[in-house]
Enzyme design. Structure first.
Site, PDB file in Angstrom:
ATOM      1  CG  HIS A   1     -78.173  -8.386  44.434  1.00  0.00           C
ATOM      2  ND1 HIS A   1     -77.195  -7.623  43.846  1.00  0.00           N
ATOM      3  CD2 HIS A   1     -79.045  -7.522  45.015  1.00  0.00           C
ATOM      4  CE1 HIS A   1     -77.452  -6.345  44.072  1.00  0.00           C
ATOM      5  NE2 HIS A   1     -78.571  -6.248  44.780  1.00  0.00           N
TER       6      HIS A   1
ATOM      7  CD  GLU B   1     -86.048  -5.271  47.658  1.00  0.00           C
ATOM      8  OE1 GLU B   1     -86.680  -4.925  48.663  1.00  0.00           O
ATOM      9  OE2 GLU B   1     -85.685  -4.467  46.785  1.00  0.00           O
TER      10      GLU B   1
END
Ligand code: ACO
Length: 400
Positions: free
Chosen positions: A274, A332
């Site tokens: 991320h 996700e």
């Protein structure tokens, strides 16, 4: 870095001579462009705070209606206020004929779901609630869910299922998708998902909504613009690929070779890493627990076991190939697993993200309106100067 954080609103940053000094910051990274009470992302600590609550504290406990009320009013509702908000949301679910016609036309052209959502959202008529952003927000939030569910049916040449007023937002969304009211486990799993992704600092779609509201434009325009921003693969547009990797691996025994091959080729593993969260993504933890609860109760357990095994292998190999970076599972990965477990096709993952994040966009629109200042950054001109006009014949002559 320019920070307006400690300055009073509208402070101008000046140099020693008192001359205003703009600084170029690509992507506006590290620029603070709004003060907010809504949410805070701390990438170093791996923390997400929603209106004062750590995500892990509130997302697994609150109903989606409570979460939305908290964001829109700054406080959790008491029982009468919650009941009233539930009813208001439920009473706004039906789509106007024009919205339905747009969706039918989009389905006839096989338009992708996020584009259909953007088109249909543009037809929402909230003029009746002129001047009341909360009431307008309620109508928009309620109808976005109906739009997405209706479109799922229209794409399959089926008639949409009319919303029910007696169900909560999450349960009604699943009902409209499936034609059957979900059991408590499924409704709750979706609710935890919606709570988890409802707001996330000044992300690109939220910033878009705030920019639009800051011009004095209306809430529907802000939401339509935000949907356009969310659609991009660098924002909310790519949760499907994380699950594709699990499907491609197919069997836990193939995970090591498959993932090592990808890392050797310097490919990225979808669902890991991320830009902001440098230690852990707290949303992945919350959704991981929700996914575990969901698959414990049934569904494709084999897939769940495989996904967990792929995750472990991926984390081990990411640590081996990138020991300098703490690459962890991101939101996700578990979004894909959870929404797949709820029976949603991958093409409806991002629209489902949108029906939650819309509550965040609306909260930011309300907040922006309350402290409005037109958002109008500058650009640095790097083009040429002193060009001279040439008549068309002269340009043609020069080219031939
Ligand atoms: N798989 C393999 N390697 C990775 C991954 C990954 N998922 N993520 C980062 N790396 C590698 C990079 O290739 C880079 O290696 P290099 O220096 O040898 O080129 C190194 O780790 C450092 O990367 P970061 O600086 O942490 O990554 P960056 O901030 O550039 O990217 C991003 C963050 C885009 C999310 C990245 O981790 C990625 O591509 N992940 C996969 C896609 C994904 O899951 N996206 C959804 C994110 S969640 C969200 O946005 C809602």
């Amino acid at each position: 870095m320019i920070s307006i954080n400690d300055n009073p609103p509208h402070t101008r940053i000046t140099d020693e001579a008192g001359i205003r000094k703009p600084t170029y910051t690509p992507g506006l990274e590290n620029v603070i462009a709004a003060k907010t009470h809504l949410s805070h992302v701390d990438g170093e600590k791996g923390e997400l705070i929603i209106a004062g609550f750590p995500l892990e504290e509130i997302a697994p406990r609150a109903s989606f209606e409570e979460m939305v009320y908290l964001l829109w009013h700054g406080t959790l509702p008491d029982a009468p206020a919650l009941g009233e908000f539930r009813q208001a949301l439920a009473s706004e679910r039906t789509l106007a004929p024009v919205t339905r016609r747009v969706l039918e036309a989009a389905a006839a052209q096989n338009v992708p779901p996020m584009d259909a959502l953007r088109m249909a959202a543009g037809t929402l008529d909230i003029q009746t609630y002129e001047g009341d952003l909360w009431r307008q927000g309620t109508a928009v939030l309620a109808r976005l869910a109906t739009i997405v569910a209706a479109y799922a049916h229209l794409l399959k040449h089926q008639s949409p299922i009319e919303p029910r007023r007696d169900l909560d937002h999450a349960a009604n969304y699943l009902y409209m998708l499936r034609g059957q009211a979900p059991d408590a486990v499924h409704a709750r799993a979706l609710e935890v998902y919606l709570n988890t992704v409802v707001d996330h600092g000044l992300n690109a779609s939220t910033f878009t909504a705030r920019v639009i509201i800051s011009t004095g434009s209306d809430l529907v325009s802000a939401v339509v613009g935000a949907i356009g921003a969310l659609k991009g693969p660098l924002h909310g547009g790519a949760p499907g690929p994380a699950l594709d990797m699990v499907f491609e691996i197919g069997d836990a025994s193939r995970a090591e070779d498959y993932i090592r091959g990808k890392l050797e080729r310097k490919e990225r593993l979808m669902g890991f890493g991320h830009r902001v969260y440098r230690t852990r993504d707290p949303r992945a933890d919350v959704l991981g627990a929700a996914a575990a609860g969901l698959y414990e109760e049934g569904g494709d357990r084999q897939l769940y076991t495989l996904a967990k095994s792929v995750e472990q292998t991926a984390l081990r190999l990411l640590a081996e190939y990138h020991p300098e970076r703490k690459l962890q599972t991101n939101v996700e990965f578990y979004t894909a697993l959870l929404l797949h477990g709820l029976g949603l096709p991958a093409s409806f993952f991002t629209p489902t993200f949108a029906i939650s994040r819309a509550a965040g966009w609306i909260a930011h629109a309300i907040e922006q309106k309350e402290q409005n200042r037109l958002i109008r950054p500058q650009s640095e001109y790097v083009g040429s100067r002193d060009r001279r006009w040439q008549e068309l014949e002269d340009r043609d002559r020069a080219r031939s």
